[in-house]
Enzyme design. Structure first.
Site, PDB file in Angstrom:
ATOM      1  N   HIS A 182       0.882  -1.110  -0.014  1.00  0.00           N
ATOM      2  CA  HIS A 182       0.062   0.045  -0.162  1.00  0.00           C
ATOM      3  C   HIS A 182       0.832   1.219   0.056  1.00  0.00           C
ATOM      4  O   HIS A 182       0.382   2.333  -0.356  1.00  0.00           O
ATOM      5  CB  HIS A 182      -1.019   0.038   1.057  1.00  0.00           C
ATOM      6  CG  HIS A 182      -0.581   0.541   2.420  1.00  0.00           C
ATOM      7  ND1 HIS A 182      -0.384  -0.478   3.530  1.00  0.00           N
ATOM      8  CD2 HIS A 182      -0.480   1.685   2.728  1.00  0.00           C
ATOM      9  CE1 HIS A 182       0.065   0.234   4.611  1.00  0.00           C
ATOM     10  NE2 HIS A 182       0.099   1.397   4.194  1.00  0.00           N
ATOM     11  N   ASP A 186      -0.096  -7.522   1.810  1.00  0.00           N
ATOM     12  CA  ASP A 186       0.621  -6.009   1.779  1.00  0.00           C
ATOM     13  C   ASP A 186       2.093  -6.145   1.914  1.00  0.00           C
ATOM     14  O   ASP A 186       2.843  -5.635   2.829  1.00  0.00           O
ATOM     15  CB  ASP A 186      -0.095  -5.280   2.828  1.00  0.00           C
ATOM     16  CG  ASP A 186       0.187  -3.743   2.942  1.00  0.00           C
ATOM     17  OD1 ASP A 186       0.405  -3.151   1.614  1.00  0.00           O
ATOM     18  OD2 ASP A 186      -0.046  -3.079   3.962  1.00  0.00           O
ATOM     19  N   GLY A 237       2.330   6.716   8.566  1.00  0.00           N
ATOM     20  CA  GLY A 237       3.916   7.131   8.300  1.00  0.00           C
ATOM     21  C   GLY A 237       4.673   5.898   8.830  1.00  0.00           C
ATOM     22  O   GLY A 237       5.883   6.117   8.326  1.00  0.00           O
ATOM     23  N   SER A 262       3.837   2.867   8.407  1.00  0.00           N
ATOM     24  CA  SER A 262       3.459   1.871   7.420  1.00  0.00           C
ATOM     25  C   SER A 262       4.719   1.421   6.431  1.00  0.00           C
ATOM     26  O   SER A 262       5.748   2.225   6.033  1.00  0.00           O
ATOM     27  CB  SER A 262       2.409   2.313   6.344  1.00  0.00           C
ATOM     28  OG  SER A 262       1.017   1.831   6.804  1.00  0.00           O
ATOM     29  N   GLY A 263       4.845   0.177   6.025  1.00  0.00           N
ATOM     30  CA  GLY A 263       5.825  -0.500   5.316  1.00  0.00           C
ATOM     31  C   GLY A 263       7.245  -0.532   6.308  1.00  0.00           C
ATOM     32  O   GLY A 263       8.035  -1.436   5.785  1.00  0.00           O
TER      33      GLY A 263
HETATM   34  N1  ARG Z   1      -1.476   2.605   7.193  1.00  0.00           N
HETATM   35  C1  ARG Z   1      -0.615   3.300   8.323  1.00  0.00           C
HETATM   36  C2  ARG Z   1       0.263   4.056   7.341  1.00  0.00           C
HETATM   37  O1  ARG Z   1       0.400   4.047   6.268  1.00  0.00           O
HETATM   38  C3  ARG Z   1      -0.129   2.677   9.246  1.00  0.00           C
HETATM   39  C4  ARG Z   1      -1.145   2.276  10.225  1.00  0.00           C
HETATM   40  C5  ARG Z   1      -0.792   1.364  11.253  1.00  0.00           C
HETATM   41  N2  ARG Z   1      -1.836   1.427  12.046  1.00  0.00           N
HETATM   42  C6  ARG Z   1      -1.834   0.974  13.616  1.00  0.00           C
HETATM   43  N3  ARG Z   1      -2.919   1.035  14.299  1.00  0.00           N
HETATM   44  N4  ARG Z   1      -0.792   0.288  13.687  1.00  0.00           N
HETATM   45  O2  ARG Z   1       1.449   4.516   7.688  1.00  0.00           O
END
Ligand code: ARG
Length: 258
Positions: free
Chosen positions: A73, A118, A212, A214-215
């Site tokens: 994503h 993902d 932020g 993520s990944g």
């Molecule tokens: N989708 C979010 C990102 O792109 C990360 C979300 C992680 N959320 C969580 N509750 N651990 O940075």
């Protein structure tokens, strides 16, 4: 999956540039790496910041001199020539080594509507050699699944709380236990949490990854092995809603072949 979709939309926008307040208003109360502490230089030698136009938008994990794994994503919609990878610094905006990207390979089984599978591989246009501050993450055995209760550490430059629209300048980390998939499914729904996902957090919330992050990595606190990638969650650090991570153990063969 509305909340996950909101997070997905958030994930691909350059948060550091000043996200529209409305985007964040759609989220629940949260925090960056929420409830964490500052990381030390060299503590996560494999962590990288992915940026576009000078703004951090996701984390990633260096697994070889010319290869990064990150979330799908974070990768869909990106063009290799317009993104950069920075390693070897606590600051997403400066220092260390910054290189370009030659190609982005999104896992063909990734489904954006569910965030299943993902994972993506980025090939670097210039190799990043190992140093005192840079190293490569160790992948788990193919098929492995971290045991419930395993202590894990996730790190990143994501927001410090769910309602924040600014990224911290320096790297943060937090320790969270793996929770059972059944418990995670009880929170999010049976079909939402697949066997390609792992969950970590506390029932009471308070500690989590956030927008932020993520990944970026979540590693076994004892072995240092990369067990997951920050993927999604309901808000950040909310009670009853753990963080959901890509189960790297299900993609080792694919990562190594791509
Ligand atoms: N989708 C979010 C990102 O792109 C990360 C979300 C992680 N959320 C969580 N509750 N651990 O940075």
């Amino acid at each position: 999956m509305a909340s996950a979709l909101a997070l997905l939309a958030l994930a691909v926008m350059p948060v550091a540039m000043g996200a529209p307040a409305t985007e964040f208003a759609s989220l629940r109360r949260a925090e960056e790496i929420v409830g964490g502490t500052a990381a030390a230089l060299g503590e996560f030698p494999y962590i990288v910041s992915l940026s576009k136009s000078g703004s951090h938008f996701c984390g990633g994990v260096l697994i070889a001199a010319n290869k990064v794994v990150t979330a799908a994503h974070c990768s869909v919609g990106q063009t290799a020539s317009s993104v950069k990878v920075r390693a070897g610094t606590l600051r997403w905006a400066s220092g260390g080594t910054q290189v370009g990207v030659s190609s982005i390979v999104v896992n063909p089984s990734y489904v954006s509507s569910t965030t299943n599978n993902d994972v993506a591989v980025w090939h670097l246009s210039t190799s990043i050699p190992a140093s005192s501050t840079i190293g490569y993450a160790t992948l788990p055995a193919q098929g492995s699944d971290p045991a419930t209760g395993t202590n894990t550490i996730t790190a990143g430059w994501g927001t410090l709380n769910e309602n924040s629209s600014t990224l911290p300048a320096t790297l943060n980390k937090v320790t969270v236990p793996i929770i059972s998939r059944a418990s995670c499914q009880a929170s999010y729904g049976t079909s939402a949490v697949t066997t390609n996902m792992i969950c970590a957090g506390f029932a009471a919330g308070g500690k989590d990854s956030c927008s932020g992050d993520s990944g970026g990595p979540i590693v076994d606190a004892s072995t240092g092995i990369l067990v997951g990638l920050v993927s999604w969650g309901q808000g950040c650090a909310e009670a009853g809603f753990p963080g959901v991570y890509t189960r790297v153990g299900n993609f080792v063969t694919w990562i190594n072949a791509n």
